[in-house]
Scaffold this motif. Structure first.
Motif, PDB file in Angstrom:
ATOM      1  N   ALA A 237      67.225  18.423  27.000  1.00 55.00           N
ATOM      2  CA  ALA A 237      68.495  18.135  27.663  1.00 55.00           C
ATOM      3  C   ALA A 237      69.318  17.229  26.748  1.00 55.00           C
ATOM      4  O   ALA A 237      68.861  16.818  25.681  1.00 55.00           O
ATOM      5  N   LYS A 238      70.520  16.892  27.189  1.00 56.22           N
ATOM      6  CA  LYS A 238      71.402  16.113  26.320  1.00 56.22           C
ATOM      7  C   LYS A 238      70.964  14.656  26.206  1.00 56.22           C
ATOM      8  O   LYS A 238      71.364  13.940  25.300  1.00 56.22           O
ATOM      9  N   LYS A 239      70.133  14.203  27.138  1.00 48.92           N
ATOM     10  CA  LYS A 239      69.582  12.852  27.067  1.00 48.92           C
ATOM     11  C   LYS A 239      68.064  12.942  27.081  1.00 48.92           C
ATOM     12  O   LYS A 239      67.494  13.764  27.784  1.00 48.92           O
ATOM     13  N   MET A 243      66.273  13.652  21.705  1.00 50.99           N
ATOM     14  CA  MET A 243      67.611  13.397  21.156  1.00 50.99           C
ATOM     15  C   MET A 243      67.616  12.104  20.349  1.00 50.99           C
ATOM     16  O   MET A 243      68.244  12.017  19.285  1.00 50.99           O
ATOM     17  N   THR A 263      74.064  28.705  26.904  1.00 50.19           N
ATOM     18  CA  THR A 263      74.977  27.611  27.290  1.00 50.19           C
ATOM     19  C   THR A 263      74.761  27.164  28.726  1.00 50.19           C
ATOM     20  O   THR A 263      75.143  26.054  29.091  1.00 50.19           O
ATOM     21  N   LYS A 266      70.259  23.940  30.974  1.00 48.98           N
ATOM     22  CA  LYS A 266      70.287  22.483  30.820  1.00 48.98           C
ATOM     23  C   LYS A 266      69.242  22.015  29.804  1.00 48.98           C
ATOM     24  O   LYS A 266      69.457  21.037  29.084  1.00 48.98           O
ATOM     25  N   GLU A 269      70.695  22.135  26.391  1.00 51.98           N
ATOM     26  CA  GLU A 269      71.993  21.474  26.209  1.00 51.98           C
ATOM     27  C   GLU A 269      71.987  20.521  25.020  1.00 51.98           C
ATOM     28  O   GLU A 269      72.949  20.443  24.244  1.00 51.98           O
ATOM     29  N   GLY A 270      70.876  19.796  24.851  1.00 51.42           N
ATOM     30  CA  GLY A 270      70.770  18.857  23.742  1.00 51.42           C
ATOM     31  C   GLY A 270      70.726  19.561  22.397  1.00 51.42           C
ATOM     32  O   GLY A 270      71.382  19.140  21.436  1.00 51.42           O
ATOM     33  N   CYS A 271      69.945  20.649  22.311  1.00 53.41           N
ATOM     34  CA  CYS A 271      69.862  21.414  21.058  1.00 53.41           C
ATOM     35  C   CYS A 271      71.233  21.975  20.678  1.00 53.41           C
ATOM     36  O   CYS A 271      71.654  21.887  19.515  1.00 53.41           O
ATOM     37  N   ASN A 272      71.916  22.551  21.654  1.00 53.78           N
ATOM     38  CA  ASN A 272      73.240  23.121  21.384  1.00 53.78           C
ATOM     39  C   ASN A 272      74.217  22.051  20.916  1.00 53.78           C
ATOM     40  O   ASN A 272      75.049  22.297  20.039  1.00 53.78           O
ATOM     41  N   TYR A 273      74.087  20.853  21.495  1.00 54.99           N
ATOM     42  CA  TYR A 273      74.953  19.734  21.090  1.00 54.99           C
ATOM     43  C   TYR A 273      74.657  19.322  19.644  1.00 54.99           C
ATOM     44  O   TYR A 273      75.582  19.104  18.853  1.00 54.99           O
TER      45      TYR A 273
END
Length: 369
Positions: A237-239, A243, A263, A266, A269-273
């Motif tokens: 995830a993004k957090k 990360m 996309t 969830k 989401e972190g990998c894509n970011y």
């Protein structure tokens, strides 16, 4: 271990237990005094002449170090065949030593030397999906014939899958843990940990009786990033811890790679970011990783590079000489070491990249192909 070495080890452990002595300051003191024992034997007058040491810190060293506590740790180390690795030692991991926040002391139990040429961290979510498990296993399967060590953190999810698959394929694997080596966390991975000691190892900066406190895990992550040539984020995830590790690896000028995900997922989401912001390079499997790291067909690569050098101009050869065998050099460092202005350098790097002589990496870094 001889008496003199054991005596110094006591002071080294005592140094790591001393309050208000961080990694950077500890290294500075060791550089000035040469040994941990010499620091504790220094007079308050000597200590107070050093920038950053006031009355309080000088008193910390003037007081007798807690050698009884250190002696208990030495007894544990000897009893359980644990190798202490101090920042001044030749066998301390070189890649980690390059990081300014590297631990002063590491404790290692295992069979695999930590000064290995190719070390790959594979990390991700504790609550992985089937996609994350599949990508991890396929990646390691694709690396099984390579001379590579797999690094991770022994956590549930992607970490555990990476360690388990490495053991199955015969690749050595090392876990960096967030506690002392008198316990294993999570307990579900005790069996994996026992196998890893035989075919890799367990590494920590924490002495025995240190519990897996939540604050230890982000600190553990910097060791994972610092040990490795490349950190691969499979799914996150993004957090989260993955990360943190990826961003630490980038800050150490190490390679970062990530698997893309949908996309709407969830867990990706972190990998894509990381990919979108150029912190990580997109990979889809082992071949992409080997090409990214210039580990694919090493001998063929050298022949191709020699052929490419014949077509470089004198100015481009200057850039090639500066880049040398660096795994990745930031454009600012390249500017400082070359005689070209930014516009000239950018133009020549682009030409060399188009000709296949130079590879552009995330974070405005470059290396020879």
């Amino acid at each position: 271990m001889n008496i003199e070495a054991e005596d110094e080890l006591l002071y080294r452990i005592a140094l790591t237990h001393t309050d208000q002595i961080g990694y950077k300051f500890g290294r500075r003191l060791l550089h000035l005094f040469g040994s941990a024992k010499a620091i504790f034997n220094a007079s308050p007058k000597q200590l107070k002449t050093i920038e950053g040491i006031g009355e309080t810190k000088a008193k910390l060293f003037s007081a007798a170090p807690d050698l009884k506590k250190a002696a208990v740790e030495v007894e544990f180390i000897l009893k359980h065949n644990i190798q202490p690795l101090f920042i001044l030692d030749d066998n301390y991991p070189e890649k980690l030593k390059e990081c300014d926040d590297a631990p002063l002391m590491l404790y290692y139990k295992g069979t695999q030397p930590l000064k290995h040429k190719k070390m790959v961290a594979i990390i991700g979510s504790r609550e992985n999906t089937d996609y994350g498990a599949r990508m991890t296993e396929e990646l390691i399967e694709g690396l099984k014939l390579e001379d590579i060590i797999i690094i991770s953190g022994l956590a549930l999810g992607i970490d555990g899958i990476a360690h388990r698959k490495a053991l199955q394929t015969g690749l050595p694997t090392i876990a960096v843990v967030a506690h002392g080596l008198d316990t294993i966390y999570p307990p579900q991975h005790k069996h994996i940990a026992r196998e890893m000691v035989k075919h890799g190892g367990l590494l920590t900066e924490y002495p025995s009786k240190t519990i897996p406190d939540k604050y230890n895990f982000p600190m553990r992550n910097r060791i994972v990033a610092g040990l490795s040539d490349v950190t691969i984020v499979v799914e996150t995830a993004k957090k989260g811890g993955a990360m943190i590790t990826a961003k630490l690896a980038a800050s150490y000028n190490r390679e970062v790679a990530a698997f893309p995900g949908r996309t709407i997922d969830k867990k990706s989401e972190g990998c894509n970011y990381l990919i979108r912001t150029n912190i990580a390079q997109l990979i889809t499997g082992a071949d992409d990783l080997l090409e990214m790291m210039n580990w694919k067909n090493d001998n063929h690569g050298k022949a191709v590079q020699a052929k490419l050098f014949n077509h470089l101009t004198d100015e481009e050869m200057k850039i090639a000489d500066v880049l040398g065998n660096a795994e990745g050099m930031h454009i600012d460092e390249l500017l400082l070491k070359s005689s070209f202005n930014p516009a000239q350098l950018s133009a020549m790097l682009l030409t060399m990249e188009l000709n296949g002589a130079v590879k552009a990496l995330p974070g405005k870094r470059f290396r020879m192909t």
